[in-house]
Motif scaffolding. Structure first.
Motif, PDB file in Angstrom:
ATOM      1  N   UNK A 157      20.294  35.609 -15.357  1.00 21.15           N
ATOM      2  CA  UNK A 157      21.300  34.576 -15.603  1.00 21.15           C
ATOM      3  C   UNK A 157      20.759  33.375 -16.371  1.00 21.15           C
ATOM      4  N   UNK A 158      19.633  33.554 -17.035  1.00 21.71           N
ATOM      5  CA  UNK A 158      19.065  32.454 -17.823  1.00 21.71           C
ATOM      6  C   UNK A 158      19.956  32.085 -19.005  1.00 21.71           C
ATOM      7  N   UNK A 159      20.535  33.108 -19.638  1.00 19.85           N
ATOM      8  CA  UNK A 159      21.352  32.872 -20.829  1.00 19.85           C
ATOM      9  C   UNK A 159      22.835  32.988 -20.503  1.00 19.85           C
ATOM     10  N   UNK A 160      23.621  32.081 -21.069  1.00 17.13           N
ATOM     11  CA  UNK A 160      25.068  32.161 -20.949  1.00 17.13           C
ATOM     12  C   UNK A 160      25.589  33.231 -21.898  1.00 17.13           C
ATOM     13  N   UNK A 161      26.800  33.729 -21.664  1.00 20.40           N
ATOM     14  CA  UNK A 161      27.364  34.755 -22.562  1.00 20.40           C
ATOM     15  C   UNK A 161      27.332  34.300 -24.014  1.00 20.40           C
ATOM     16  N   UNK A 162      26.801  35.141 -24.875  1.00 18.52           N
ATOM     17  CA  UNK A 162      26.724  34.836 -26.299  1.00 18.52           C
ATOM     18  C   UNK A 162      25.426  34.196 -26.726  1.00 18.52           C
ATOM     19  N   UNK A 163      24.650  33.687 -25.775  1.00 18.81           N
ATOM     20  CA  UNK A 163      23.375  33.063 -26.105  1.00 18.81           C
ATOM     21  C   UNK A 163      22.299  34.119 -26.332  1.00 18.81           C
ATOM     22  N   UNK A 164      21.363  33.792 -27.205  1.00 19.13           N
ATOM     23  CA  UNK A 164      20.223  34.671 -27.466  1.00 19.13           C
ATOM     24  C   UNK A 164      18.937  33.864 -27.339  1.00 19.13           C
ATOM     25  N   UNK A 165      17.812  34.562 -27.389  1.00 17.42           N
ATOM     26  CA  UNK A 165      16.527  33.879 -27.302  1.00 17.42           C
ATOM     27  C   UNK A 165      16.047  33.756 -25.867  1.00 17.42           C
ATOM     28  N   UNK A 166      14.813  33.280 -25.737  1.00 15.96           N
ATOM     29  CA  UNK A 166      14.186  33.169 -24.424  1.00 15.96           C
ATOM     30  C   UNK A 166      14.303  31.754 -23.883  1.00 15.96           C
ATOM     31  N   UNK A 167      14.370  31.651 -22.565  1.00 16.54           N
ATOM     32  CA  UNK A 167      14.450  30.355 -21.894  1.00 16.54           C
ATOM     33  C   UNK A 167      13.437  30.305 -20.759  1.00 16.54           C
ATOM     34  N   UNK A 168      13.129  29.101 -20.335  1.00 17.29           N
ATOM     35  CA  UNK A 168      12.205  28.912 -19.217  1.00 17.29           C
ATOM     36  C   UNK A 168      12.956  29.142 -17.904  1.00 17.29           C
ATOM     37  N   UNK A 169      12.469  30.029 -17.047  1.00 18.29           N
ATOM     38  CA  UNK A 169      13.139  30.242 -15.758  1.00 18.29           C
ATOM     39  C   UNK A 169      12.802  29.130 -14.767  1.00 18.29           C
ATOM     40  N   UNK A 170      13.810  28.730 -13.997  1.00 17.20           N
ATOM     41  CA  UNK A 170      13.631  27.753 -12.933  1.00 17.20           C
ATOM     42  C   UNK A 170      14.300  28.282 -11.670  1.00 17.20           C
ATOM     43  N   UNK A 171      13.840  27.790 -10.530  1.00 17.64           N
ATOM     44  CA  UNK A 171      14.430  28.190  -9.258  1.00 17.64           C
ATOM     45  C   UNK A 171      13.581  29.225  -8.541  1.00 17.64           C
ATOM     46  N   UNK A 172      13.718  29.265  -7.216  1.00 12.62           N
ATOM     47  CA  UNK A 172      12.949  30.219  -6.432  1.00 12.62           C
ATOM     48  C   UNK A 172      11.460  30.033  -6.637  1.00 12.62           C
ATOM     49  N   UNK A 173      10.734  31.122  -6.654  1.00  5.74           N
ATOM     50  CA  UNK A 173       9.283  31.047  -6.853  1.00  5.74           C
ATOM     51  C   UNK A 173       8.905  30.796  -8.305  1.00  5.74           C
ATOM     52  N   UNK A 174       9.886  30.804  -9.211  1.00  8.24           N
ATOM     53  CA  UNK A 174       9.587  30.441 -10.593  1.00  8.24           C
ATOM     54  C   UNK A 174       9.196  28.967 -10.708  1.00  8.24           C
ATOM     55  N   UNK A 175       9.460  28.184  -9.695  1.00  8.71           N
ATOM     56  CA  UNK A 175       9.007  26.791  -9.687  1.00  8.71           C
ATOM     57  C   UNK A 175       7.493  26.719  -9.565  1.00  8.71           C
ATOM     58  N   UNK A 176       6.874  27.805  -9.109  1.00  3.51           N
ATOM     59  CA  UNK A 176       5.439  27.795  -8.843  1.00  3.51           C
ATOM     60  C   UNK A 176       4.647  28.786  -9.697  1.00  3.51           C
ATOM     61  N   UNK A 177       5.291  29.890 -10.086  1.00  7.13           N
ATOM     62  CA  UNK A 177       4.577  30.911 -10.865  1.00  7.13           C
ATOM     63  C   UNK A 177       5.469  31.466 -11.970  1.00  7.13           C
ATOM     64  N   UNK A 178       4.836  31.961 -13.024  1.00  8.59           N
ATOM     65  CA  UNK A 178       5.580  32.553 -14.135  1.00  8.59           C
ATOM     66  C   UNK A 178       6.055  33.966 -13.820  1.00  8.59           C
ATOM     67  N   UNK A 179       5.339  34.657 -12.940  1.00  7.87           N
ATOM     68  CA  UNK A 179       5.674  36.039 -12.623  1.00  7.87           C
ATOM     69  C   UNK A 179       6.231  36.195 -11.227  1.00  7.87           C
ATOM     70  N   UNK A 180       7.273  35.438 -10.889  1.00 12.24           N
ATOM     71  CA  UNK A 180       7.830  35.496  -9.535  1.00 12.24           C
ATOM     72  C   UNK A 180       8.349  36.891  -9.197  1.00 12.24           C
ATOM     73  N   UNK A 181       9.001  37.544 -10.152  1.00 16.36           N
ATOM     74  CA  UNK A 181       9.513  38.895  -9.907  1.00 16.36           C
ATOM     75  C   UNK A 181       8.371  39.878  -9.659  1.00 16.36           C
ATOM     76  N   UNK A 182       7.275  39.721 -10.405  1.00 21.70           N
ATOM     77  CA  UNK A 182       6.105  40.588 -10.210  1.00 21.70           C
ATOM     78  C   UNK A 182       5.442  40.325  -8.859  1.00 21.70           C
ATOM     79  N   UNK A 183       5.343  39.061  -8.499  1.00 22.64           N
ATOM     80  CA  UNK A 183       4.749  38.706  -7.209  1.00 22.64           C
ATOM     81  C   UNK A 183       5.541  39.344  -6.070  1.00 22.64           C
ATOM     82  N   UNK A 184       6.868  39.305  -6.178  1.00 21.16           N
ATOM     83  CA  UNK A 184       7.705  39.899  -5.146  1.00 21.16           C
ATOM     84  C   UNK A 184       7.424  41.376  -4.962  1.00 21.16           C
ATOM     85  N   UNK A 185       7.312  42.111  -6.069  1.00 26.35           N
ATOM     86  CA  UNK A 185       7.073  43.550  -5.954  1.00 26.35           C
ATOM     87  C   UNK A 185       5.668  43.850  -5.448  1.00 26.35           C
ATOM     88  N   UNK A 186       4.696  43.049  -5.836  1.00 25.65           N
ATOM     89  CA  UNK A 186       3.328  43.220  -5.322  1.00 25.65           C
ATOM     90  C   UNK A 186       3.308  43.021  -3.810  1.00 25.65           C
TER      91      UNK A 186
END
Length: 265
Positions: free
Chosen positions: A180-209
């Protein structure tokens, strides 16, 4: 059909040795992968390149490559002799495994928004791994894993199960944030915020590990430990690569964030 497959797989002692060898081979391949990834990012998403083969639609790639991790052990459980399926520890461990791959193969791919195509080589390697690991985990837990009657009340199982659940929730929530980083029609990359992304860049990877580390702790087998170790090697490499990429691309990227472990790494 079940009797035929059991006879095809050979005597129990021989198959049990095969499963152990498969686990040690996975550990060896994790070590090889570790050194390989020091020089090359996993070629998918933002790191995709045509030198690793023709592109495969990202939704199709995720669905097809992850599906064997769900279907193969499901087939093993229901179409072969699962001598240990009546035991509660085996049932709960299989439930953990199936919950993850039900979400990963039958839900996650259809929620992807946009995303770059996956090079065929990455897709093929992931497919083979899911077949391999699906058989390894499903067969061991359904036919060979032996646990004491009080296993589910022991600290290792309880703490491992809690870790698995925490990791699963972190993984799903982090994927939701990224989706949900990008709104409909938006392209490109954005900085993730919220959850463990406040502390690490790979929050999704940390969760699976964390998930598979908890699974290995609860299972206490070389088969689950090999899977957890392989996951750690591959996903920690991705987290480091993502962290480096974010720092290079965004001047305002939070400098306090770490790659994978909050406040440490």
């Amino acid at each position: 059909m079940g009797d035929f497959l059991n006879s095809l797989l050979g005597p129990e002692a021989e198959e049990l040795r095969l499963l152990a060898r498969m686990s040690y081979l996975m550990i060896f391949m994790a070590v090889v992968t570790f050194f390989t990834l020091l020089f090359e990012n996993v070629p998918y998403g933002r790191y995709s390149t045509t030198k690793f083969g023709f592109p495969v639609n990202v939704k199709l790639a995720w669905f097809v490559q992850e599906l064997p991790a769900f279907v193969v052990p499901l087939f093993v459980v229901f179409w072969t002799s699962g001598a240990k399926l009546s035991q509660l520890p085996n049932q709960l461990l299989l439930l953990m495994y199936f919950c993850h791959y039900f979400q990963r193969s039958l839900i996650y791919p259809f929620l992807i928004r946009g995303g770059k195509s996956t090079p065929f080589a990455s897709f093929a390697i992931a497919f083979v791994f899911c077949v391999y690991n699906g058989y390894l985990q499903g067969r061991y837990l359904s036919r060979y894993a032996e646990y004491p009657a009080d296993w589910v009340t022991r600290p290792m199982f309880i703490s491992g199960s809690v870790l698995w659940l925490v990791g699963f929730l972190i993984n799903v929530h982090s994927d939701h944030i990224l989706r949900n980083l990008r709104k409909p029609g938006e392209t490109g990359y954005k900085i993730p915020f919220g959850g463990l992304f406040e502390y690490v860049s790979g929050a999704n990877f940390l969760g699976e590990i964390i998930e598979w580390a908890g699974f290995a702790l609860a299972s206490q087998s070389v088969h689950s430990a090999a899977f957890a170790f392989f996951t750690l090697v591959v996903l920690s490499s991705r987290a480091v690569a993502h962290h480096r990429w974010y720092l290079e691309k965004f001047e305002d990227y939070p400098k306090s964030r770490k790659a994978l472990i909050p406040f440490l790494f």
